[in-house]
Design a protein around this motif. Structure first.
Motif, PDB file in Angstrom:
ATOM      1  N   UNK A   1      -9.727  18.081   3.909  1.00  0.00           N
ATOM      2  CA  UNK A   1      -8.391  17.600   4.126  1.00  0.00           C
ATOM      3  C   UNK A   1      -8.237  16.238   3.449  1.00  0.00           C
ATOM      4  N   UNK A   2      -7.113  16.029   2.781  1.00  0.00           N
ATOM      5  CA  UNK A   2      -6.855  14.810   2.035  1.00  0.00           C
ATOM      6  C   UNK A   2      -6.097  13.829   2.925  1.00  0.00           C
ATOM      7  N   UNK A   3      -6.754  12.711   3.289  1.00  0.00           N
ATOM      8  CA  UNK A   3      -6.150  11.712   4.165  1.00  0.00           C
ATOM      9  C   UNK A   3      -5.759  10.438   3.410  1.00  0.00           C
ATOM     10  N   UNK A   4      -5.463  10.547   2.143  1.00  0.00           N
ATOM     11  CA  UNK A   4      -5.141   9.356   1.364  1.00  0.00           C
ATOM     12  C   UNK A   4      -3.857   8.691   1.855  1.00  0.00           C
ATOM     13  N   UNK A   5      -2.891   9.476   2.343  1.00  0.00           N
ATOM     14  CA  UNK A   5      -1.658   8.879   2.859  1.00  0.00           C
ATOM     15  C   UNK A   5      -1.956   7.985   4.064  1.00  0.00           C
ATOM     16  N   UNK A   6      -2.950   8.355   4.858  1.00  0.00           N
ATOM     17  CA  UNK A   6      -3.326   7.561   6.019  1.00  0.00           C
ATOM     18  C   UNK A   6      -3.878   6.196   5.595  1.00  0.00           C
ATOM     19  N   UNK A   7      -4.672   6.174   4.535  1.00  0.00           N
ATOM     20  CA  UNK A   7      -5.216   4.905   4.050  1.00  0.00           C
ATOM     21  C   UNK A   7      -4.102   4.003   3.516  1.00  0.00           C
ATOM     22  N   UNK A   8      -3.117   4.611   2.898  1.00  0.00           N
ATOM     23  CA  UNK A   8      -1.986   3.820   2.379  1.00  0.00           C
ATOM     24  C   UNK A   8      -1.207   3.197   3.534  1.00  0.00           C
ATOM     25  N   UNK A   9      -0.946   4.002   4.571  1.00  0.00           N
ATOM     26  CA  UNK A   9      -0.207   3.498   5.726  1.00  0.00           C
ATOM     27  C   UNK A   9      -1.001   2.401   6.440  1.00  0.00           C
ATOM     28  N   UNK A  10      -2.295   2.630   6.615  1.00  0.00           N
ATOM     29  CA  UNK A  10      -3.130   1.617   7.287  1.00  0.00           C
ATOM     30  C   UNK A  10      -3.218   0.344   6.457  1.00  0.00           C
ATOM     31  N   UNK A  11      -3.233   0.464   5.126  1.00  0.00           N
ATOM     32  CA  UNK A  11      -3.270  -0.726   4.262  1.00  0.00           C
ATOM     33  C   UNK A  11      -1.977  -1.532   4.365  1.00  0.00           C
ATOM     34  N   UNK A  12      -0.902  -0.895   4.780  1.00  0.00           N
ATOM     35  CA  UNK A  12       0.370  -1.615   4.928  1.00  0.00           C
ATOM     36  C   UNK A  12       0.350  -2.568   6.129  1.00  0.00           C
ATOM     37  N   UNK A  13      -0.514  -2.320   7.104  1.00  0.00           N
ATOM     38  CA  UNK A  13      -0.577  -3.194   8.286  1.00  0.00           C
ATOM     39  C   UNK A  13      -0.942  -4.637   7.926  1.00  0.00           C
ATOM     40  N   UNK A  14      -2.070  -4.879   7.251  1.00  0.00           N
ATOM     41  CA  UNK A  14      -2.376  -6.286   6.939  1.00  0.00           C
ATOM     42  C   UNK A  14      -1.395  -6.897   5.934  1.00  0.00           C
ATOM     43  N   UNK A  15      -0.872  -6.092   5.024  1.00  0.00           N
ATOM     44  CA  UNK A  15       0.111  -6.622   4.070  1.00  0.00           C
ATOM     45  C   UNK A  15       1.368  -7.100   4.801  1.00  0.00           C
ATOM     46  N   UNK A  16       1.826  -6.298   5.737  1.00  0.00           N
ATOM     47  CA  UNK A  16       3.006  -6.682   6.512  1.00  0.00           C
ATOM     48  C   UNK A  16       2.701  -7.885   7.386  1.00  0.00           C
ATOM     49  N   UNK A  17       1.512  -7.956   7.945  1.00  0.00           N
ATOM     50  CA  UNK A  17       1.128  -9.096   8.780  1.00  0.00           C
ATOM     51  C   UNK A  17       1.108 -10.386   7.957  1.00  0.00           C
ATOM     52  N   UNK A  18       0.614 -10.334   6.728  1.00  0.00           N
ATOM     53  CA  UNK A  18       0.608 -11.513   5.860  1.00  0.00           C
ATOM     54  C   UNK A  18       2.041 -11.926   5.529  1.00  0.00           C
TER      55      UNK A  18
END
Length: 183
Positions: A1-18
Motif C-alpha cells: 500500500x502506498x502511504x506517500x500522501x500520509x507523509x505529505x500531510x504529516x510534513x505539513x504539521x511542522x511547516x504550519x507550526x513554523x
C-alpha cells in the motif's frame, strides 16, 4: 500500500507550526492556528484515532480559536481618554478630529484600534490615567495666542509612546510620557 500522501500531510504539521510561530499579524495567526488544528485532526483520523480527531477538531481548533479571537480583539485596543464636550461628541472640532485620525492611522498599522472614552472634567481624565482605566489621554491645552486649538496627549505605556512619537504627523498635539508608579 502506498502511504506517500500520509507523509505529505504529516510534513505539513511542522511547516504550519513554523508559519504560526513566525506570524506577526495576530488575526493571520488565528487562521493559521485553525489550519494547524485541521491538519492535526486529519492526521489523527487517517491514522484511525477518530475520537482524538474529533476532540482536536472541536476543542483544539474551534473552541481555542474562538477564545483566542476574543482575547486578541479585546487586547488590541488603545483606550484614549478625552474631555466630554459638544464639539468632540458632534465631530465639530476639526483639530481634534485630525489628531484622532492620525492616531487611528498609526495604530491601524499595528493592528490596533482606538477607543475614545469620554470624561466630564480634566480631573476625572487625569484620575482615569493614574488609575489605569485608559492608556492615554488627549485634552485641550489652555488657549494660547494662536487661533488653532492644540492638544496635550499623555501616555502611560512606554511602547505606545515610542510608536506615536516616531510616526505622528499631526502638529496639533504635544506628547508626554507619564510614568505611573504602582502602589
Amino acid at each position: 500500500m502506498n502511504d506517500s500522501y500520509l507523509y505529505i500531510i504529516i510534513a505539513m504539521l511542522p511547516l504550519t507550526a513554523v508559519m504560526l510561530v513566525t506570524q506577526v499579524n495576530p488575526y493571520h495567526a488565528l487562521v493559521i492556528r485553525g489550519v494547524l488544528g485541521a491538519i492535526a485532526a486529519m492526521v489523527d483520523a487517517i491514522l484511525g484515532a477518530a475520537d482524538v480527531a474529533l476532540t482536536e477538531a472541536l476543542m483544539g481548533t474551534m473552541l481555542s480559536i474562538t477564545l483566542y479571537a476574543v482575547a486578541v480583539r479585546s487586547s488590541l485596543v488603545l483606550r484614549l481618554g478625552v474631555i466630554e464636550n459638544y464639539e468632540i461628541l458632534e465631530n465639530q472640532d476639526s483639530n481634534f478630529q485630525e489628531v484622532i485620525a492620525d492616531f487611528r492611522r498609526i495604530f491601524k498599522q499595528h493592528y490596533m484600534r482606538v477607543e475614545l472614552v469620554p470624561y466630564a472634567t480634566p480631573q476625572c481624565l487625569q484620575k482615569a490615567l493614574v488609575d489605569k482605566e485608559v492608556h492615554a489621554t488627549c485634552s485641550p491645552l489652555l488657549e494660547s495666542n494662536s487661533l488653532a486649538k492644540t492638544y496635550q496627549t499623555e501616555i502611560r505605556i512606554q511602547r505606545i509612546y515610542n510608536i506615536i512619537e516616531n510616526e505622528i504627523h499631526a502638529e496639533k498635539t504635544t506628547l508626554n510620557y507619564v510614568k505611573i508608579l504602582d502602589n
